[in-house]
Design a protein around this motif. Structure first.
Motif, PDB file in Angstrom:
ATOM      1  N   ASP A  22       0.819  -1.216   0.000  1.00  0.00           N
ATOM      2  CA  ASP A  22       0.000   0.000   0.000  1.00  0.00           C
ATOM      3  C   ASP A  22       0.850   1.262   0.000  1.00  0.00           C
ATOM      4  O   ASP A  22       0.578   2.229   0.725  1.00  0.00           O
ATOM      5  N   GLY A  23       1.885   1.258  -0.833  1.00  0.00           N
ATOM      6  CA  GLY A  23       2.691   2.453  -1.016  1.00  0.00           C
ATOM      7  C   GLY A  23       3.707   2.733   0.064  1.00  0.00           C
ATOM      8  O   GLY A  23       4.373   3.777   0.036  1.00  0.00           O
ATOM      9  N   GLU A  24       3.869   1.826   1.025  1.00  0.00           N
ATOM     10  CA  GLU A  24       4.871   1.978   2.087  1.00  0.00           C
ATOM     11  C   GLU A  24       5.964   0.941   1.864  1.00  0.00           C
ATOM     12  O   GLU A  24       5.671  -0.249   1.651  1.00  0.00           O
ATOM     13  N   LEU A  25       7.213   1.373   1.929  1.00  0.00           N
ATOM     14  CA  LEU A  25       8.318   0.433   1.848  1.00  0.00           C
ATOM     15  C   LEU A  25       8.345  -0.438   3.096  1.00  0.00           C
ATOM     16  O   LEU A  25       8.278   0.067   4.222  1.00  0.00           O
ATOM     17  N   VAL A  26       8.428  -1.747   2.880  1.00  0.00           N
ATOM     18  CA  VAL A  26       8.454  -2.696   3.992  1.00  0.00           C
ATOM     19  C   VAL A  26       9.836  -3.298   4.168  1.00  0.00           C
ATOM     20  O   VAL A  26      10.314  -3.502   5.287  1.00  0.00           O
ATOM     21  N   ALA A  27      10.506  -3.589   3.053  1.00  0.00           N
ATOM     22  CA  ALA A  27      11.818  -4.234   3.117  1.00  0.00           C
ATOM     23  C   ALA A  27      12.568  -3.981   1.822  1.00  0.00           C
ATOM     24  O   ALA A  27      11.968  -3.815   0.759  1.00  0.00           O
ATOM     25  N   ALA A  28      13.909  -3.984   1.927  1.00  0.00           N
ATOM     26  CA  ALA A  28      14.775  -3.851   0.755  1.00  0.00           C
ATOM     27  C   ALA A  28      16.137  -4.405   1.126  1.00  0.00           C
ATOM     28  O   ALA A  28      16.607  -4.216   2.252  1.00  0.00           O
ATOM     29  N   ALA A  29      16.766  -5.091   0.177  1.00  0.00           N
ATOM     30  CA  ALA A  29      18.085  -5.677   0.454  1.00  0.00           C
ATOM     31  C   ALA A  29      18.822  -5.955  -0.840  1.00  0.00           C
ATOM     32  O   ALA A  29      18.218  -6.259  -1.873  1.00  0.00           O
ATOM     33  N   GLU A  30      20.149  -5.882  -0.761  1.00  0.00           N
ATOM     34  CA  GLU A  30      21.015  -6.258  -1.866  1.00  0.00           C
ATOM     35  C   GLU A  30      21.326  -7.744  -1.783  1.00  0.00           C
ATOM     36  O   GLU A  30      21.515  -8.300  -0.697  1.00  0.00           O
ATOM     37  N   GLU A  31      21.434  -8.369  -2.931  1.00  0.00           N
ATOM     38  CA  GLU A  31      21.714  -9.807  -2.981  1.00  0.00           C
ATOM     39  C   GLU A  31      23.082 -10.132  -2.381  1.00  0.00           C
ATOM     40  O   GLU A  31      23.276 -11.206  -1.806  1.00  0.00           O
ATOM     41  N   GLU A  32      24.031  -9.217  -2.476  1.00  0.00           N
ATOM     42  CA  GLU A  32      25.385  -9.475  -1.961  1.00  0.00           C
ATOM     43  C   GLU A  32      25.395  -9.812  -0.473  1.00  0.00           C
ATOM     44  O   GLU A  32      26.269 -10.538  -0.006  1.00  0.00           O
ATOM     45  N   ARG A  33      24.430  -9.307   0.278  1.00  0.00           N
ATOM     46  CA  ARG A  33      24.418  -9.551   1.729  1.00  0.00           C
ATOM     47  C   ARG A  33      24.109 -11.017   2.049  1.00  0.00           C
ATOM     48  O   ARG A  33      24.415 -11.488   3.141  1.00  0.00           O
ATOM     49  N   PHE A  34      23.516 -11.700   1.090  1.00  0.00           N
ATOM     50  CA  PHE A  34      23.179 -13.109   1.282  1.00  0.00           C
ATOM     51  C   PHE A  34      24.199 -14.029   0.610  1.00  0.00           C
ATOM     52  O   PHE A  34      24.526 -15.087   1.151  1.00  0.00           O
ATOM     53  N   THR A  35      24.696 -13.640  -0.550  1.00  0.00           N
ATOM     54  CA  THR A  35      25.662 -14.489  -1.260  1.00  0.00           C
ATOM     55  C   THR A  35      27.072 -14.308  -0.734  1.00  0.00           C
ATOM     56  O   THR A  35      27.942 -15.142  -0.988  1.00  0.00           O
TER      57      THR A  35
END
Length: 580
Positions: A22-35
């Motif tokens: 609903d137009g609010e950012l909930v989460a964001a992440a770069e793939e590098e943090r997992f790989t």
């Protein structure tokens, strides 16, 4: 039913994902943090899974999927270029084939049938996503908008005006001219070949003199308006094609500087060898010309807004990889009429995931603005139970403390000259550690820079470390007080304060500061304030919690980094670990 939009930056450096509800950012992440591979390209399967989990939804509940790549953008120019360079055409076809199979890649990553994905897919042009990533999450109702980077959808820049929930594009810089590629080419020549190494050269530039300004002004020329052109004799991306590998793992760039560059400046500097005066002066010239061109464009954009709309704006929303150049950014207030600046923490290509998602929410679907990104803490977080299990697995002795005692004890260790790993809350979005995955030390001790390099970071001696300062004391220590919450502005340290905080003050008297707000990160603010109460100094030195790897994400990664380096203290969740 909530409206869910998933943004995916795939098959590009800094692959990433972000999710809006609903137009609010909930989460964001770069793939590098997992790989655990810096700037990971390919498909961001881990980041997508994390975002869905953080939002508490499955892929079946996602309504829209936004991809920051539009194959139709500048199609005529691409076709004309393909005629001249068939190898470039084959590369474009291969990359487009990857994008044509994103639905299948997503289904495979989530182990679902592609038919289970009912979302509408949207292609958002690269630089439009950059503009959206900054303006649509900024506090500005109206602002000039600017994107500058290496290359995306056959362009290296874009500008226009943002008003409410709309962005109007006025122009751009087409391939092969690129201020980002200009900077990267010289970065390679100076011996820094890894993707994303430009920030090292920015640090090196402070040690040199701009000896080669005549050549660099010829190499990158501006016109009376917004545009600029490269002297292509010094470069080869327009003849070789921008050779890049985005399939998976760490991105690789082909050589961008030409034989003409070598004839003029001599042999390229060998990687991993000490730099000399030539390298320092080339870096200084490179940086000085970048600043001239960027500040010229920003001033031209200010005039353009005033001329076209008859209504000037003093606010600028800025994005793209060039927006990471904090030295240039710190001069915007002195060298241009803009009084307000917003750059989101993942200004480079990772931020495209957010930009594409917000572009769909506002510009495609027409919803009004309501979200402002005031902090960078959009990644995974871990409970004390998770952390305790990790500590027990490693057999570490620890004390569990209440919040007040943890802050007080940690601040005391910092004041004693200890090297402290600080792991709290949600992981940062973007390349900077901003007080949740940080190594924190005493800024008053000039030897701290060498101690960190010898014991933990093992990096080039010319690279500066950054200060975190309590927001309310910024103007007391720096010559500007405009907030810099994402460590993307470099300000001059006040001359009378330089001897007080020598460790995070660069050789040119600047600091790439993070201003810390009690509202957005109360725990980190309390830590610095506790240090202030002990020492009288409302500043700490903050560097990322890592050792030549992506910033740590999980408790296990934090503990592993703590043990294999020579940190003294680990403050992780509510637990305090000290070396015997």
């Amino acid at each position: 039913m909530a409206m869910v939009i998933l943004g995916i930056n795939a098959y590009h450096g800094d692959a990433s994902a972000a999710i809006l509800v609903d137009g609010e950012l909930v989460a964001a992440a770069e793939e590098e943090r997992f790989t655990r591979v810096k700037h990971t390209a390919g498909f961001p399967a881990h980041a997508v899974r994390y975002c869905l989990q953080a939002a508490g939804v499955t892929i079946r509940e996602v309504d829209h999927i936004a991809i920051p790549r539009n194959p139709r953008a500048r199609l005529v120019q691409k076709l004309l270029y393909a005629v001249k360079l068939p190898r470039f055409a084959l590369e474009r076809v291969r990359v487009l084939g990857r994008f044509g199979r994103i639905k299948e890649a997503l289904a495979q990553a989530l182990e679902v049938d592609p038919e289970a994905i009912k979302a509408t897919f949207h292609r958002v042009e690269h630089h439009l996503a950059h503009l959206a990533s900054s303006f649509f999450v900024s506090p500005f109702e109206r602002a000039a908008v600017l994107s500058l980077d290496g290359l995306g959808d056959f362009a290296s820049g874009m500008w226009g005006i943002g008003e409410g929930n709309r962005i109007q594009v006025w122009g751009g810089v087409p391939f092969p001219h690129s201020v980002g590629m200009y900077y990267t080419a010289v970065t390679q020549f100076l011996g820094f070949w890894k993707y994303g190494d430009e920030y090292k050269v920015m640090g090196l530039s402070a040690y040199g003199e701009p000896e080669f300004m005549d050549e660099f002004r010829q190499m990158l020329r501006v016109n009376d308006g917004m545009g600029y052109k490269m002297d292509l004799r010094y470069f080869r991306h327009h003849t070789d094609g921008p050779t890049m590998t985005w399939e998976a793992g760490e991105p690789q760039l082909g050589q961008l500087f030409s034989d003409e560059f070598v004839r003029r400046f001599g042999d390229p500097h060998p990687p991993r060898t000490p730099v000399g005066r030539r390298e320092e002066n080339l870096a200084a010239s490179l940086q000085a010309r970048l600043e001239e061109v960027v500040l010229h464009q920003i001033n031209a954009l200010y005039r353009l807004v005033a001329e076209r709309t008859k209504q000037p704006t003093n606010a600028l929303a800025y994005a793209g990889g060039v927006a990471f150049n904090c030295v240039a950014n710190g001069k915007i207030f002195d060298a241009t009429p803009f009084e307000h600046l917003y750059i989101q923490p993942a200004a480079g290509d990772a931020g495209l995931a957010i930009g594409a998602a917000f572009y769909v929410w506002h510009q495609v679907l027409g919803y009004p603005r309501k979200f402002v990104m005031e902090h960078a803490y959009w990644g995974p977080e871990f409970s004390d139970a998770d952390i305790r299990r990790a500590l027990d697995r490693y057999g570490l002795a620890y004390r569990q403390l209440d919040r007040e005692m943890l802050v007080r004890e940690t601040a005391k260790r910092i004041a004693e000259g200890k090297v402290v790993g600080w792991f709290q809350g949600r992981m940062e979005w973007g390349p900077r550690a901003l007080g949740n995955r940080s190594i924190v030390v005493d800024p008053r001790r000039p030897e701290m820079k060498d101690i960190l390099n010898k014991r933990v970071k093992h990096r080039e001696p010319f690279r500066p470390f950054a200060p975190s300062v309590l927001e309310e004391y910024t103007g007391e220590y720096y010559e500007h007080s405009y907030p810099s919450p994402f460590m993307l502005l470099a300000y001059k340290v006040r001359p009378e304060k330089r001897s007080e905080i020598p460790a995070p003050t660069h050789v040119d008297g600047t600091g790439r500061l993070q201003t810390v707000s009690q509202k957005t990160n109360p725990l980190y603010w309390q830590l610095i304030d506790a240090f202030r109460q002990l020492t009288g100094v409302p500043v700490v030195l903050n560097t990322s919690f890592n050792e030549n790897e992506p910033i740590v994400c999980t408790p296990d990664e934090a503990i592993d980094c703590f043990l294999r380096t020579h940190m003294d203290v680990l403050s992780i969740g509510s637990f305090l670990v000290e070396r015997a």
